[in-house]
Design an enzyme around this catalytic site. Sequence first.
Site, PDB file in Angstrom:
ATOM      1  CG  HIS A 185      -1.839  -1.162   1.316  1.00 60.77           C
ATOM      2  ND1 HIS A 185      -1.403  -2.422   1.634  1.00 60.77           N
ATOM      3  CD2 HIS A 185      -3.187  -1.248   1.121  1.00 60.77           C
ATOM      4  CE1 HIS A 185      -2.441  -3.254   1.644  1.00 60.77           C
ATOM      5  NE2 HIS A 185      -3.518  -2.569   1.329  1.00 60.77           N
TER       6      HIS A 185
ATOM      7  CD  GLU B  75     -19.005  -6.135  26.192  1.00 59.69           C
ATOM      8  OE1 GLU B  75     -19.767  -6.508  27.099  1.00 59.69           O
ATOM      9  OE2 GLU B  75     -19.335  -5.266  25.348  1.00 59.69           O
TER      10      GLU B  75
END
Length: 662
Positions: free
Chosen positions: A29, A409
């Site tokens: 990338h 969470e």
Amino acid sequence: MISREKHDRMANAIRFLSMDAVEKAKSGHPGLPMGTADIATVLFTRFMKHDPKTPHWPDRDRFVLSAGHGSMLLYSLLYLLGYEDITIDEIKNFRQLGSRTAGHPEYGFAAGIETTTGPLGQGFANAVGMAIAERMLNAQFGNDLVNHYTYALVGDGCLMEGISQEALTLAGHLRLNKLIVLFDDNHISIDGPVSLADSTDQRARFAASGWNTLRADGHDPDAIAAAIESARQSDRPTLIAFRTTIGYGAPTKAGTNKVHGSPLGADEIAKTRAALGWDSPPFVVPSDILDDWRLAGLRSAKERGAWEKRLAAADTETRVQFDRRMRGDLPEAFPSVIVDYKKKLTQDNPAVATRNASEMALEVINECVPETVGGSADLTGSNNTKTTQTKPITPTDFSGRYIHYGIREHAMAAAMNGIALHGGLIPYGGTFLTFSDYARPAMRLASLMHIRSIFVMTHDSIGLGEDGPTHQPVEHLAALRAIPNHNVFRPADATETAECWQLALESKKTPSTLALTRQKLQPVRLDFEEENLCARGAYELSPASDDAKVTIFASGSEVEIAMEARAMLEERGYPTRVVSVPCFELFELQPNDYQQAILGNAPVRIAIEAGVRQGWDRFIGVDGIFIGMHGFGASGPAPELYKHFGITAEAAVEAAEARLRG
């Protein structure tokens, strides 16, 4: 302060190392490193406090490349700044087997890589954890020893992932003013313009959660520097939205998705060299520019030396504790404290849920180990993760040892990883086992990074009862056991719980999950054993009266069912042994002869666990008897559910007798 000409050449060194490495690998990338090179150059030449010659200096600033696909930005920086682990040969071997320069940054591969990134948003949440750790350690050790910033470079993808919302609201609530997020606002994603899928005003979003937000031109070094300087003065965490051009400098591909995840190609690279006036061949940085970068790498050497003098001048107790905690070593007294606690347990023989047994163990542990940091995803009273020593931290007071993570969470687990990566603290955090699904990506990364994050997962089976199948984990133990380098502990009583906590804390390079019951359990370890039997992963809890005809393997709350079944089978003339299996993973590390002895040669093998069968064939074979769940649970009182699903001593006895009679 460096001239604009010098800045441009230093930034271009990042650009061309990145595009050449991606081109050689035919994979990668290049767009992000080319687009953010100016931001990185300003940050590392004017602001970052670090020392390539002492890369693990505890009071260094942390730089997290949350947009991990742009890994060549980080690798280029580390090479240019003089980090020994990243040589020009490593740059040339980008994305090749065995190189330090993996496709996405891998923690532990090279100094200067602070965390493993790639799954978008994880690095951002790690950075929140690092910033929390910095503030907590600052409250404990003062400005002389702990006073640094955490910088995170994020992209549109990091901010679209749901974890970012959890992380940014937590950081905003805690007013983590030493956290600065650098947003590569290039308006491009893999599919094309970000506007294809998103129209969020990110500055407004962050501001709504208590952040300071700024905007700057990501290609103007003075504007970049002014924004970072302003952020450093804020009393809140800061998001700086830097408007950038992805693939900056590429004549036909800049500003498009064509430069996001593919090599530019030889023709485009040649045109980019001409456009930016870079006439050096691939992987060659002009000596004067490399010298300028190496000089930038030394900018904090004096500051690091002054810090070392302050540490040496600290009182002995402070210095010794700081060094020990940053090494990750536990207090010398810890093993004996656990042994003494186990003696007390065998005297008291408490019948308690293992979530309560965990709280009891933590009361002892947190007194002995001052670096533990507890927390819960808004389930403190259910997870039993708070003890008398763990006062909560607040936006104005970080002297405590407990974090109210809120109903987050995923961010909790990732922030715990950031705390562990920072060093000096050992994080544990709780939720229900079924919600490990929300935390699992971060739990997996903890395992991949070999760090000591401890996940406390209560309500571990249908034993939670009336909350029903949405909250009753059946496949979760198997799913977590499938993660490499992750110890899943399921203790059967208070003594096993203490032993499992000891093992989790002593496992520096393996994260742990403790799966704990809501329902009360009878003690099964009635006699004191100084040895930590859970360390073997599985051990014979109760031998057969003669050559065993039946071996029953069980974990957690089902061990007492196994013991009941053993008593019934022995009474009927079938010698039966019970093996407690608190940790599959540690059992696999035992010598082969020990494993064979534990498995034994009884003609009938039974496993009992209130979850799915997956994984248990290791103990009972494909033709063994499994007493457990074969689908989802149901809503009802726990005792009725165990009977309804046939997870009883009677069911085990009936199955054993049927098999023995043939």
